[in-house]
Every structure is written in C-alpha cells, then in structure tokens.
Design a protein around this motif. Sequence first.
Motif, PDB file in Angstrom:
ATOM      1  N   VAL A  60       0.854  -1.197   0.000  1.00 16.79           N
ATOM      2  CA  VAL A  60       0.000   0.000   0.000  1.00 16.79           C
ATOM      3  C   VAL A  60       0.884   1.239   0.000  1.00 16.79           C
ATOM      4  O   VAL A  60       1.687   1.441   0.918  1.00 16.79           O
ATOM      5  N   GLN A  88      -3.335   4.410  -1.447  1.00 17.64           N
ATOM      6  CA  GLN A  88      -4.077   5.135  -0.419  1.00 17.64           C
ATOM      7  C   GLN A  88      -4.076   6.605  -0.818  1.00 17.64           C
ATOM      8  O   GLN A  88      -3.076   7.305  -0.639  1.00 17.64           O
ATOM      9  N   CYS A 100      -7.448  -0.391   2.066  1.00 14.58           N
ATOM     10  CA  CYS A 100      -6.926  -0.247   0.696  1.00 14.58           C
ATOM     11  C   CYS A 100      -6.178  -1.523   0.292  1.00 14.58           C
ATOM     12  O   CYS A 100      -6.301  -1.994  -0.847  1.00 14.58           O
TER      13      CYS A 100
END
Length: 270
Positions: A60, A88, A100
Amino acid sequence: MQQTQESLKKITIGVVLAAGMGKRMNSNIPKVAHVLFGKPLVIWAIESLIQAEVYKIVVVISPKQKMVEEIISNYSFEKKVEVKFAYQENPLGTGHAARCGLDGVEKYFAGAIKNQSNFNILIAYGDTPAVQGATFINFLKYHIEQNNSFTILVFQAKNPYGYGRIITDNNKNFVAICEEKDCTDEQKKITLSNSGFLCANYKEMKKILPLLKNENAAKEYYLTDIPLLSKNAGGKIGYMIGHDEAEFLGINSQEQLLEMEKKFQEKYSE
C-alpha cells in the motif's frame, strides 16, 4: 491441527503498509525508500515475508510515491513473488491503509483466493526492516493452530514508552490495545507492547474493517481498534510474544536509520 510451511504459503497473503511520507525523516524521498545496509527499507520488509514463503504481497503506497513503486518493480527478488500495489489516496490512518490493501488483495488475487475461504492476511510495515522470516513463520503457525480471528504480534519492551500496551485479564487473555496517550498511570507500567504486526482471518477482517470509526482527534482509522471490535463481535483474539524487541523497531528518523544501520552491520558482517 499442525500446518506445514507448504500449506501456510498457500493461505496467506501479505499486505505491507508503506504509504507514509515520514516527515520526521526530514527528507524529500518517501520514508520506505531510504536505504539500509544496501537495500531500501521496503525491500527488507518484503524479503522478510518471502522468507516465510508468503509469495503474494500487496504493498500500500501513496499515489505520489512512484519512486517506491519503481524501486519494488525493478528489484530482482531471489524467489518468485507476486507484488502488486494498492493506493491510499488520502492518509486516513493505518486502518484505512489496511482497507486499501484488502481491496488490492481482492482485485489482484481473486483467482487465488476464490477457493480459499479461510485464507489469512498478514499485515506488515514498510518501515520495519528487521523482522526475521522465522518470526513470521512462527506467527502464522500460531495464528492458524489457535484458530484465531486476529492474532497480534507483541513483545516485552525494556522501555515501553510510546508503544501501545496489551491489556490482558487475570488469565492473560487479550482485553484491548491501549495507546500510550490513553493509558492510566497503572497501565503505563505494562511492558507487553504492540508491534503493529497483525495476522487476520480474511473473512473476519472483511467483516470488521467497515466497523472502524474515526472518532479521535486525528480523524483517522486505527488498525489497533480492530482486535477489540472483533472481540466484541464474538471473534477469537490472541497474541504471540516475539523474542527480540529489536526485530520490531520501526524507522521514523535519520537517527533511527543510523542506529539500525549499525545493528545490520554487526549482524550481517559476522
């Protein structure tokens, strides 16, 4: 039921949270792109998962962090690993970053998870480079053998200041994670501390993540709220105590990076 390492890798997908810019680094590059002993921090984090035979990983990142995406995409890992990216858009906390990541798991690994209703998600951190693959293997085995909804990786801190404390009952069962700022004077004496690493049953995580609220001063969604939410909803929460506090040290400043560099030089130059 004992699980072999072969079966562990089939039912575990890693989610590496790496979207923080790291303002305390006082640098114009993303925190996880900083180099430690010849490799960017995020590469160390991914390689720790690979050592535990977690070969499907979602990292992420912020959409602004193309540098991180390029570092990972261009890196030649020794083992065949599938690394995908989830974005994100806004920094709304670790709980939001995990959401996410879960979206990324469902997007990129839908085929792999279709027939694995009980697969697990291992949440790791791009700025925490020293965790050993063996620690992750033990963590996953413990999570599966205990049949937990969520398992927290914890440690006994020499100086717990700044860490979330693991609150337990008289039988040492998990009660809650209490952040430093919310601890009573008595709770501040607790040395059992949260590393941040979390292993979750996928179905349970998918059920609990939408229950997260951002009713706090920072208006952020905290991953540390998830175990208690799950417990209150009937989930089974456990924790495993890691042996070496040094494995769980995150890098938040140039000073901490320098200290970790010294540790890695000592370890890998033996």
